[in-house]
Design a protein around this motif. Structure first.
Motif, PDB file in Angstrom:
ATOM      1  N   THR A  68     -41.016 -66.461  33.006  1.00 22.17           N
ATOM      2  CA  THR A  68     -39.994 -65.432  32.847  1.00 22.17           C
ATOM      3  C   THR A  68     -38.698 -65.885  33.500  1.00 22.17           C
ATOM      4  OG1 THR A  68     -40.532 -64.287  34.933  1.00 22.17           O
ATOM      5  CG2 THR A  68     -41.763 -63.632  32.962  1.00 22.17           C
ATOM      6  N   THR A  89     -36.855 -66.145  24.388  1.00 22.03           N
ATOM      7  CA  THR A  89     -35.416 -66.412  24.296  1.00 22.03           C
ATOM      8  C   THR A  89     -35.143 -67.708  23.560  1.00 22.03           C
ATOM      9  OG1 THR A  89     -35.031 -65.253  26.402  1.00 22.03           O
ATOM     10  CG2 THR A  89     -33.298 -66.739  25.631  1.00 22.03           C
ATOM     11  N   GLN A 138     -29.676 -54.027  32.144  1.00 23.49           N
ATOM     12  CA  GLN A 138     -30.876 -54.754  31.727  1.00 23.49           C
ATOM     13  C   GLN A 138     -30.574 -55.608  30.498  1.00 23.49           C
ATOM     14  OE1 GLN A 138     -34.305 -54.198  32.874  1.00 23.49           O
ATOM     15  NE2 GLN A 138     -33.749 -52.755  34.483  1.00 23.49           N
ATOM     16  N   LEU A 139     -30.978 -56.874  30.565  1.00 22.44           N
ATOM     17  CA  LEU A 139     -30.949 -57.717  29.375  1.00 22.44           C
ATOM     18  C   LEU A 139     -32.233 -57.473  28.597  1.00 22.44           C
ATOM     19  CD1 LEU A 139     -29.503 -61.052  30.826  1.00 22.44           C
ATOM     20  CD2 LEU A 139     -28.287 -59.165  29.727  1.00 22.44           C
ATOM     21  N   SER A 140     -32.167 -57.643  27.294  1.00 23.64           N
ATOM     22  CA  SER A 140     -33.257 -57.191  26.423  1.00 23.64           C
ATOM     23  C   SER A 140     -34.550 -57.981  26.590  1.00 23.64           C
ATOM     24  CB  SER A 140     -32.816 -57.239  24.957  1.00 23.64           C
ATOM     25  OG  SER A 140     -32.449 -58.563  24.589  1.00 23.64           O
ATOM     26  N   THR A 141     -34.452 -59.227  26.973  1.00 29.03           N
ATOM     27  CA  THR A 141     -35.679 -60.024  27.084  1.00 29.03           C
ATOM     28  C   THR A 141     -35.740 -60.770  28.406  1.00 29.03           C
ATOM     29  OG1 THR A 141     -36.988 -61.814  26.088  1.00 29.03           O
ATOM     30  CG2 THR A 141     -34.609 -61.984  25.891  1.00 29.03           C
ATOM     31  N   ASN A 142     -36.932 -60.851  28.935  1.00 30.30           N
ATOM     32  CA  ASN A 142     -37.189 -61.548  30.196  1.00 30.30           C
ATOM     33  C   ASN A 142     -38.009 -62.809  29.965  1.00 30.30           C
ATOM     34  OD1 ASN A 142     -37.369 -62.035  32.963  1.00 30.30           O
ATOM     35  ND2 ASN A 142     -39.119 -60.677  33.238  1.00 30.30           N
ATOM     36  N   GLN A 197     -36.891 -63.902  35.143  1.00 32.43           N
ATOM     37  CA  GLN A 197     -36.920 -63.222  36.439  1.00 32.43           C
ATOM     38  C   GLN A 197     -37.475 -64.127  37.535  1.00 32.43           C
ATOM     39  OE1 GLN A 197     -38.847 -59.373  36.452  1.00 32.43           O
ATOM     40  NE2 GLN A 197     -39.496 -59.574  38.571  1.00 32.43           N
ATOM     41  N   GLY A 241     -41.228 -57.843  29.616  1.00 34.56           N
ATOM     42  CA  GLY A 241     -40.289 -56.736  29.772  1.00 34.56           C
ATOM     43  C   GLY A 241     -38.836 -57.163  29.690  1.00 34.56           C
ATOM     44  N   THR A 242     -37.970 -56.335  30.277  1.00 33.63           N
ATOM     45  CA  THR A 242     -36.533 -56.598  30.264  1.00 33.63           C
ATOM     46  C   THR A 242     -36.115 -57.312  31.548  1.00 33.63           C
ATOM     47  OG1 THR A 242     -36.118 -54.383  31.157  1.00 33.63           O
ATOM     48  CG2 THR A 242     -36.033 -54.645  28.762  1.00 33.63           C
ATOM     49  N   LEU A 243     -34.830 -57.671  31.609  1.00 33.92           N
ATOM     50  CA  LEU A 243     -34.353 -58.498  32.723  1.00 33.92           C
ATOM     51  C   LEU A 243     -33.191 -57.815  33.452  1.00 33.92           C
ATOM     52  CD1 LEU A 243     -34.393 -61.276  34.185  1.00 33.92           C
ATOM     53  CD2 LEU A 243     -32.757 -62.081  32.475  1.00 33.92           C
TER      54      LEU A 243
END
Length: 354
Positions: free
Chosen positions: A315, A148, A139-143, A317, A70-72
């Motif tokens: 992740t 990344t 939100q950042l686009s990638t988690n 996160q 998901g997003t971050l």
């Protein structure tokens, strides 16, 4: 419902039993890193993360389930995890630790658990939902860390396993310090399960294995996730206050199982007894529980959901949350323990010179 009941309680009971007997306390581990420079429990956490990471991504490769990082929500994770770290010091245990210590009869943990469940519910479905949503909205686009970096996740898992392997080797080859043990009153399996001191690294392997097991058991009931404590804890209070059976899920039975497993372990090892805290400790426990509920809801996970599970899933996160949980713990430890001792010494010195 029957499947959720059986598998959730079973997985939770295993976790509660192992954590109680192995004294798998991340609050104490983070605290000891600062106070006594003892990193063994942190190393144990890394072992559990590595075991889970290998196991879960093997299941993903086999097509058992799919995982999307998901997003971050970076700001929410940083703020929430730091507050959570402060809360676990005041509460005397992290989210999972509070559940298993409650199973030992520690009334202070029951008080902390009440505050934790209450604030998590307020954050998720109560008056603080707008605040939670606002802080979480950037939100950042990638988690996903491998996404990344543009590398295969198994490269990161391999690096983690290598680091953990080196740490374990260094620790087990250190000169042994003799610690006298109590005279054994039991023999065989009963001695191992209920009397013998469990090594934190052995406990960590078991925790990691249970964390792997949680994924297929949970997925089989339609819940895509592994171990999780905060949302299920809030779900219990949400169900009790609304009667809505939609709040009953595999995670609810998991956390109830932790309590049951810990109770069984504590009773069998003769460690169960009701212990009433003093007024100050009781207040700290409730305040700490509320801070845990607020921080974990904001960060999207506690020391297990983020610190064990989302780290294993590679992740941002998980690893960012782990860092700020530790920083929050160290901040609270400084003001509660270090500054407290300094004040006590100063007061004693002033009394002597008066």
């Amino acid at each position: 419902m029957i499947q959720m009941l059986i598998t959730g309680l079973f997985c939770g009971a295993l976790l509660g039993f192992v954590m109680q007997r192995g004294r798998f306390c991340l609050t104490g581990g983070f605290r000891d890193m600062y106070l006594t420079k003892d990193n063994r429990m942190f190393y144990a956490l890394l072992i559990a993360i590595a075991v889970q990471s290998v196991g879960v991504y093997t299941l993903i490769e086999l097509g058992v389930f799919e995982f999307n990082a998901g997003t971050l929500p970076l700001l929410a994770i940083i703020v929430g995890s730091f507050i959570f770290g402060i809360g676990i010091v005041l509460a005397g245990g992290c989210a999972t630790g509070t559940w298993y210590r409650a199973g030992e009869g520690l009334i202070g943990s029951w008080i902390a658990l009440a505050g934790y469940m209450l604030m998590a519910t307020i954050m998720k479905t109560g008056v603080l939902v707008p605040l939670n949503d606002k802080i979480s909205s950037p939100q950042l686009s990638t988690n996903s860390i491998p996404e990344t970096l543009g590398i295969n996740v198994w490269i990161l898992i391999g690096i983690l396993v290598a680091i953990v392997g080196w740490i374990v080797y260094k620790e087990v080859t250190k000169p042994k310090v003799f610690i006298p043990s109590l005279k054994a009153k039991r023999t065989g399996l009963a001695h191992i399960l209920f009397e013998k001191r469990w090594h934190p690294f052995v406990t960590a392997v078991l925790v990691g294995a249970i964390a792997v097991l949680a994924w297929p058991l949970s997925v089989a009931t339609g819940r895509i996730g592994g171990l999780g404590i905060t949302t299920p804890s809030a779900n219990i209070l949400q169900y009790l206050t609304t009667g809505d059976t939609a709040f009953i899920n595999w995670g609810v039975f998991l956390v109830l199982g932790i309590f049951i497993g810990s109770f069984i372990a504590a009773k069998a090892s003769r460690e169960f007894r009701f212990r009433m805290p003093d007024v100050k400790t009781g207040i700290n426990s409730f305040v700490g529980g509320n801070l845990m509920g607020f921080g974990a809801s904001l960060a999207g996970g506690c020391s297990i959901g983020n610190g064990l599970v989302m780290t294993a899933m590679m992740t941002w996160q998980g690893w960012i949350a782990l860092v700020f949980m530790i920083l929050g713990t160290w901040t609270a430890v400084y003001f509660v323990f270090v500054r407290g001792r300094q004040k006590n010494k100063a007061m004693k010195a002033s009394v002597k010179t008066a």
